[in-house]
Scaffold this active site. Sequence first.
Site, PDB file in Angstrom:
ATOM      1  N   ASP A  68      -7.062   3.031  -1.804  1.00 60.80           N
ATOM      2  CA  ASP A  68      -7.242   1.891  -2.700  1.00 60.80           C
ATOM      3  C   ASP A  68      -6.517   2.262  -3.995  1.00 60.80           C
ATOM      4  OD1 ASP A  68      -8.093   0.057  -4.527  1.00 60.80           O
ATOM      5  OD2 ASP A  68     -10.243   0.296  -4.128  1.00 60.80           O
ATOM      6  N   GLY A  85       0.087  -3.962  -3.479  1.00 57.38           N
ATOM      7  CA  GLY A  85      -0.271  -4.872  -4.564  1.00 57.38           C
ATOM      8  C   GLY A  85      -0.518  -6.274  -4.059  1.00 57.38           C
ATOM      9  N   SER A 141      10.240  -8.386  -8.084  1.00 56.73           N
ATOM     10  CA  SER A 141      10.335  -9.665  -7.375  1.00 56.73           C
ATOM     11  C   SER A 141      11.255 -10.630  -8.106  1.00 56.73           C
ATOM     12  CB  SER A 141       8.931 -10.279  -7.275  1.00 56.73           C
ATOM     13  OG  SER A 141       9.012 -11.618  -6.823  1.00 56.73           O
ATOM     14  N   ASN A 142      11.802 -11.553  -7.347  1.00 58.34           N
ATOM     15  CA  ASN A 142      12.576 -12.652  -7.959  1.00 58.34           C
ATOM     16  C   ASN A 142      11.694 -13.427  -8.944  1.00 58.34           C
ATOM     17  OD1 ASN A 142      11.786 -15.488  -6.483  1.00 58.34           O
ATOM     18  ND2 ASN A 142      11.525 -13.802  -5.063  1.00 58.34           N
ATOM     19  N   HIS A 143      10.356 -13.322  -8.797  1.00 60.67           N
ATOM     20  CA  HIS A 143       9.456 -14.071  -9.672  1.00 60.67           C
ATOM     21  C   HIS A 143       9.321 -13.448 -11.072  1.00 60.67           C
ATOM     22  CE1 HIS A 143       8.748 -16.845  -6.512  1.00 60.67           C
ATOM     23  NE2 HIS A 143       8.541 -15.830  -5.681  1.00 60.67           N
ATOM     24  N   TYR A 188       1.726 -13.445 -11.354  1.00 64.45           N
ATOM     25  CA  TYR A 188       2.331 -12.473 -10.442  1.00 64.45           C
ATOM     26  C   TYR A 188       3.684 -11.991 -10.992  1.00 64.45           C
ATOM     27  CZ  TYR A 188       5.001 -11.028  -6.300  1.00 64.45           C
ATOM     28  OH  TYR A 188       5.807 -10.358  -5.415  1.00 64.45           O
ATOM     29  N   LYS A 192       5.025  -8.199 -12.286  1.00 66.36           N
ATOM     30  CA  LYS A 192       6.246  -7.508 -11.852  1.00 66.36           C
ATOM     31  C   LYS A 192       7.068  -7.076 -13.068  1.00 66.36           C
ATOM     32  CE  LYS A 192       5.622  -7.425  -7.469  1.00 66.36           C
ATOM     33  NZ  LYS A 192       5.526  -6.127  -6.760  1.00 66.36           N
ATOM     34  N   ARG A 233      15.459 -22.769  -0.502  1.00 70.06           N
ATOM     35  CA  ARG A 233      15.388 -21.765  -1.574  1.00 70.06           C
ATOM     36  C   ARG A 233      15.673 -20.362  -1.036  1.00 70.06           C
ATOM     37  NH1 ARG A 233      11.949 -18.429  -4.767  1.00 70.06           N
ATOM     38  NH2 ARG A 233      10.278 -18.483  -3.251  1.00 70.06           N
TER      39      ARG A 233
END
Length: 274
Positions: free
Chosen positions: A47, A69, A107-109, A132, A136, A170
């Site tokens: 964990d 994550g 991430s692309n985010h 989110y 990142k 996308r």
Amino acid sequence: MKTILITGAAGDVGTHLRRELAGRYAIRASDLRPMKKVAGETFQRADITKMADCLRITRGVDAVVHLGGYSVEGPWEAILAANIVGCYNVFEAARRNGVRRIVFPSSNHAVGFYRRDQVIDHRVYPKPDGRYGVSKVFGEALASLYADKYGMQVLCIRIGNVNTRPIDKRRLSIWLSPRDLAQLVAIGIEHPDIRFEIVYGVSANRRSWYDNSNAARLGYRPQDDSEAFAAEVLAREQPGDPIAETYQGGIFCVAEEVPNPAPLPKRRPRARRR
Ligand code: 15L
């Protein structure tokens, strides 16, 4: 043979990656959930919100690929625990155990609020498209700190969408095939001159929104291009939410929770004005 720890190994990306890297590295897989092992792997349940677990799994490895994550937009409490506390624990445990190499799948985010009519490179200012995405950006900042202050070597990969094929319009721009993912991760583990780098985790997609010259500089030569699937993907594409369609992050730019795998964007009844 190098021993690498893959956290979040039971997830979609982890499952593709372990299959691609089997035989090339001694893989120590770790996850909160039990999982089916690939031949030659070892598994340790952990964990990552617990520092003691992180110290245990990072001991004696040459590199960490930190996939563990919360992997989509969702409740702050879950993202805080897994992606802020958990990410810190993994970096700090690696440092305490003398592990210098980390591959951090961002991430692309982290940059999802850039427009689709814009091409961005690794130097752009972060523009996260949700909690989110913010987490990142935090991971990238932590990577930068651990590189500058503690001499760690970190490759941050702003991953698009890992799948055997792109699933919608996308994803034609952000698709990352499993073998291209493995190539990028191997660069992160092996490249002699990495200190802190950001690259985009995308294949050689003709419709890409990214200038991925930093990855090319590090030797990345993607094998796949989503264009081979474009006709089939576009034939089933439905018109989506106008905001989601304006920005690179898609539905993450409007939704408070996104299921995984992220679905096709739906058209909302009334469009918000921007
Ligand atoms: C991500 O960062 C997620 O981890 C993945 O599940 C996909 O939703 C992907 O982005 C995407 O943008 O398609």
